[in-house]
Design a protein around this motif. Structure first.
Motif, PDB file in Angstrom:
ATOM      1  N   GLN A 180       0.816  -1.197   0.000  1.00 15.05           N
ATOM      2  CA  GLN A 180       0.000   0.000   0.000  1.00 15.05           C
ATOM      3  C   GLN A 180       0.860   1.262   0.000  1.00 15.05           C
ATOM      4  O   GLN A 180       0.576   2.224  -0.715  1.00 15.05           O
ATOM      5  CB  GLN A 180      -0.927   0.012   1.219  1.00 15.05           C
ATOM      6  CG  GLN A 180      -2.093  -0.945   1.125  1.00 15.05           C
ATOM      7  CD  GLN A 180      -3.042  -0.562  -0.001  1.00 15.05           C
ATOM      8  OE1 GLN A 180      -3.031  -1.161  -1.082  1.00 15.05           O
ATOM      9  NE2 GLN A 180      -3.868   0.438   0.232  1.00 15.05           N
ATOM     10  N   LEU A 181       1.916   1.261   0.812  1.00 13.28           N
ATOM     11  CA  LEU A 181       2.805   2.426   0.863  1.00 13.28           C
ATOM     12  C   LEU A 181       3.490   2.648  -0.479  1.00 13.28           C
ATOM     13  O   LEU A 181       3.629   3.788  -0.937  1.00 13.28           O
ATOM     14  CB  LEU A 181       3.866   2.229   1.955  1.00 13.28           C
ATOM     15  CG  LEU A 181       3.389   2.418   3.394  1.00 13.28           C
ATOM     16  CD1 LEU A 181       4.509   2.069   4.370  1.00 13.28           C
ATOM     17  CD2 LEU A 181       2.922   3.855   3.630  1.00 13.28           C
ATOM     18  N   LYS A 182       3.924   1.562  -1.114  1.00 10.05           N
ATOM     19  CA  LYS A 182       4.567   1.678  -2.419  1.00 10.05           C
ATOM     20  C   LYS A 182       3.614   2.308  -3.423  1.00 10.05           C
ATOM     21  O   LYS A 182       3.996   3.192  -4.206  1.00 10.05           O
ATOM     22  CB  LYS A 182       5.017   0.297  -2.892  1.00 10.05           C
ATOM     23  CG  LYS A 182       5.788   0.324  -4.213  1.00 10.05           C
ATOM     24  CD  LYS A 182       6.280  -1.076  -4.565  1.00 10.05           C
ATOM     25  CE  LYS A 182       7.056  -1.045  -5.883  1.00 10.05           C
ATOM     26  NZ  LYS A 182       7.541  -2.408  -6.252  1.00 10.05           N
ATOM     27  N   LYS A 183       2.357   1.863  -3.394  1.00  8.76           N
ATOM     28  CA  LYS A 183       1.355   2.404  -4.311  1.00  8.76           C
ATOM     29  C   LYS A 183       1.066   3.873  -3.994  1.00  8.76           C
ATOM     30  O   LYS A 183       0.991   4.712  -4.907  1.00  8.76           O
ATOM     31  CB  LYS A 183       0.068   1.592  -4.229  1.00  8.76           C
ATOM     32  CG  LYS A 183      -1.030   2.080  -5.179  1.00  8.76           C
ATOM     33  CD  LYS A 183      -2.273   1.229  -5.067  1.00  8.76           C
ATOM     34  CE  LYS A 183      -3.318   1.645  -6.108  1.00  8.76           C
ATOM     35  NZ  LYS A 183      -3.683   3.069  -6.027  1.00  8.76           N
ATOM     36  N   LEU A 184       0.894   4.199  -2.725  1.00 13.10           N
ATOM     37  CA  LEU A 184       0.590   5.575  -2.330  1.00 13.10           C
ATOM     38  C   LEU A 184       1.728   6.526  -2.707  1.00 13.10           C
ATOM     39  O   LEU A 184       1.494   7.634  -3.198  1.00 13.10           O
ATOM     40  CB  LEU A 184       0.337   5.646  -0.823  1.00 13.10           C
ATOM     41  CG  LEU A 184      -0.987   5.031  -0.348  1.00 13.10           C
ATOM     42  CD1 LEU A 184      -0.984   4.884   1.170  1.00 13.10           C
ATOM     43  CD2 LEU A 184      -2.168   5.892  -0.798  1.00 13.10           C
ATOM     44  N   LEU A 185       2.962   6.090  -2.487  1.00 16.15           N
ATOM     45  CA  LEU A 185       4.114   6.922  -2.828  1.00 16.15           C
ATOM     46  C   LEU A 185       4.254   7.077  -4.336  1.00 16.15           C
ATOM     47  O   LEU A 185       4.630   8.140  -4.838  1.00 16.15           O
ATOM     48  CB  LEU A 185       5.392   6.331  -2.224  1.00 16.15           C
ATOM     49  CG  LEU A 185       5.488   6.410  -0.700  1.00 16.15           C
ATOM     50  CD1 LEU A 185       6.674   5.599  -0.202  1.00 16.15           C
ATOM     51  CD2 LEU A 185       5.607   7.857  -0.240  1.00 16.15           C
ATOM     52  N   SER A 186       3.938   6.004  -5.068  1.00 18.90           N
ATOM     53  CA  SER A 186       3.984   6.068  -6.525  1.00 18.90           C
ATOM     54  C   SER A 186       2.929   7.037  -7.049  1.00 18.90           C
ATOM     55  O   SER A 186       3.200   7.843  -7.948  1.00 18.90           O
ATOM     56  CB  SER A 186       3.748   4.677  -7.116  1.00 18.90           C
ATOM     57  OG  SER A 186       3.696   4.735  -8.525  1.00 18.90           O
ATOM     58  N   ASP A 187       1.720   6.969  -6.477  1.00 18.98           N
ATOM     59  CA  ASP A 187       0.648   7.881  -6.884  1.00 18.98           C
ATOM     60  C   ASP A 187       1.013   9.320  -6.582  1.00 18.98           C
ATOM     61  O   ASP A 187       0.755  10.227  -7.382  1.00 18.98           O
ATOM     62  CB  ASP A 187      -0.653   7.520  -6.156  1.00 18.98           C
ATOM     63  CG  ASP A 187      -1.233   6.202  -6.629  1.00 18.98           C
ATOM     64  OD1 ASP A 187      -0.787   5.704  -7.683  1.00 18.98           O
ATOM     65  OD2 ASP A 187      -2.119   5.668  -5.936  1.00 18.98           O
ATOM     66  N   THR A 188       1.657   9.542  -5.418  1.00 17.64           N
ATOM     67  CA  THR A 188       2.061  10.896  -5.032  1.00 17.64           C
ATOM     68  C   THR A 188       3.097  11.441  -5.999  1.00 17.64           C
ATOM     69  O   THR A 188       3.049  12.602  -6.407  1.00 17.64           O
ATOM     70  CB  THR A 188       2.646  10.895  -3.608  1.00 17.64           C
ATOM     71  OG1 THR A 188       1.640  10.443  -2.695  1.00 17.64           O
ATOM     72  CG2 THR A 188       3.099  12.289  -3.209  1.00 17.64           C
ATOM     73  N   GLU A 189       4.040  10.569  -6.396  1.00 17.17           N
ATOM     74  CA  GLU A 189       5.086  10.989  -7.337  1.00 17.17           C
ATOM     75  C   GLU A 189       4.479  11.342  -8.687  1.00 17.17           C
ATOM     76  O   GLU A 189       4.865  12.327  -9.315  1.00 17.17           O
ATOM     77  CB  GLU A 189       6.118   9.878  -7.493  1.00 17.17           C
ATOM     78  CG  GLU A 189       7.289  10.270  -8.384  1.00 17.17           C
ATOM     79  CD  GLU A 189       8.328   9.171  -8.477  1.00 17.17           C
ATOM     80  OE1 GLU A 189       9.273   9.326  -9.265  1.00 17.17           O
ATOM     81  OE2 GLU A 189       8.191   8.158  -7.773  1.00 17.17           O
TER      82      GLU A 189
END
Length: 201
Positions: A180-189
């Motif tokens: 989930q964190l990987k996805k959230l950080l990717s979306d933020t980027e």
């Protein structure tokens, strides 16, 4: 410097200075953990205060003096969950960003050279990035295992004792939380890249 066990034994025998020494040793750990769990400065302060009050009155329940830190954190998590349930802290997604913006503003007021509250200043310095915001978007149970595992360097077995879960459940939650964190950080980027491109265009 005296060990935790030495201070706890003195504390059990009524030494108030020993309690003060333990409080000074762990108040920042407690505050950091509470803030990462609830992302609310005022609530974090309440959780930490209530945690040490409970520890003060129940210290004789701690059989192994060397295990104060995990015992204290278990107390903190229990109090944090109770407070979250009582105050209905689970926010709708559309309110979360506004909430985080407000907390960043409050923390930033303590980040100057004249700051009087070192704990708040430490939070402002340490938790101002995208990772912290992403952690705040996780569900409560997934946020908890991330905070305990990475920020408090606790083992899966220790987290299982604190949460009352099986070690396998803790591992599963860690795995899901990382994804989930990987996805959230990717979306933020991606959002940040798109915003920069739009502004330049």
């Amino acid at each position: 410097m005296e060990t935790d066990a030495q201070l706890i034994r003195k504390w059990k025998n009524g030494d108030e200075e020993a309690f003060s020494a333990i409080y000074e040793r762990y108040k920042q750990t407690a505050m950091r953990t509470a803030w990462l769990l609830c992302h609310n400065l005022a609530d974090s302060e309440d959780i930490v205060q209530e945690t040490f009050v409970q520890c003060y009155f129940h210290i004789k329940d701690l059989k192994n003096e060397e295990q104060f830190r995990p015992w204290m954190l278990k107390c903190l998590v229990r109090i944090g969950w109770r407070m979250a349930k009582k105050q209905k802290k689970e926010m709708p997604e559309e309110q979360l960003e506004l909430h985080l913006e407000r907390e960043r503003y409050l923390l930033s007021t303590f980040s100057g050279k004249d700051a009087k509250e070192p704990l708040a200043q430490a939070l402002a310095d340490e938790f101002s990035g995208e990772l912290t915001e992403a952690i705040g978007r996780l569900s409560e149970k997934h946020r908890l295992v991330i905070v305990l595992y990475y920020y408090n360097e606790m083992s899966v077995q220790e987290i299982a004792k604190i949460t009352g879960c099986l070690p396998g459940t803790v591992k599963s939650r860690l795995h899901f939380a990382r994804k989930q964190l990987k996805k959230l950080l990717s979306d933020t980027e991606e959002e940040s890249t798109g915003r920069v491109a739009y502004e330049r265009g």
